[in-house]
Design a protein around this motif. Structure first.
Motif: not given
Length: 200
Positions: A96-122
């Protein structure tokens, strides 16, 4: 909260279908950074988060296939921009949700993805985009897949800006520092060199 306990199941789309103009026309997702293709860094980060990993690519499908569950391509041959890949990802997504990332941001980390998913949950009914300073990052986002009809209507009306569409759909921001090194965009050959490495 650990990544695997995140309450928001997502399909994940890695965007690697661009023309690579600033890379001299090279396929950006396959260019090496720290000894591995850019796509490999993102795939390693997100692989455990989903059973529906989609890569948008318009060439070298055989090289991308090992990194994905599904490959999608633009329905137009002229590299019409990231929104084309997002449309294809929304059509293919199984969650029901699609998380989108571009291929040229390899420094993205797990914390940011967790925060993003939590914000989307809210905010489960609207797009959630990373925002740093005054800038929105519409290609680092989570969008409810039920909005694919609205995205398609905007596309057919001639809109090509994901940011404009997502904001029109009520998009909210995950605030990050203005100079957040995790958002470093490695989109020129110089930025892929070791001397330009972003922070660990």
């Amino acid at each position: 909260m650990s990544l695997d306990s995140s309450p928001l199941p997502c399909s994940i789309l890695l965007l690697s279908g661009g023309r690579g103009q600033r890379m001299g026309g090279q396929d950006k997702g396959l260019l090496a950074w720290r000894g591995q293709p850019l796509i490999a860094h993102l795939q390693r980060l997100v692989r455990a988060l989903t059973d529906d990993l989609i890569i948008s690519c318009n060439r070298n499908q055989d090289l991308y296939a090992p990194y994905a569950d599904t490959l999608v391509s633009d329905d137009s041959p002229d590299f019409p921009g990231p929104l084309a890949g997002i449309r294809a990802g929304l059509a293919a997504a199984r969650h029901e949700h699609l998380l989108i990332l571009p291929c040229d941001v390899p420094a993205i980390d797990a914390i940011l993805l967790t925060d993003l998913r939590e914000t989307a949950r809210q905010n489960p009914l609207v797009p959630v985009m990373v925002r740093h300073g005054e800038f929105w990052e519409p290609l680092i986002c989570i969008i409810p897949t039920h909005l694919k009809t609205e995205v398609e209507q905007a596309w057919q009306a001639g809109e090509r800006s994901p940011r404009k569409i997502f904001l029109q759909l009520g998009g909210v921001g995950l605030e990050c520092p203005a100079d957040d090194p995790r958002l470093a965009n490695l989109n020129t050959p110089e930025l892929l060199q070791p001397s330009s490495d972003v922070s660990e």
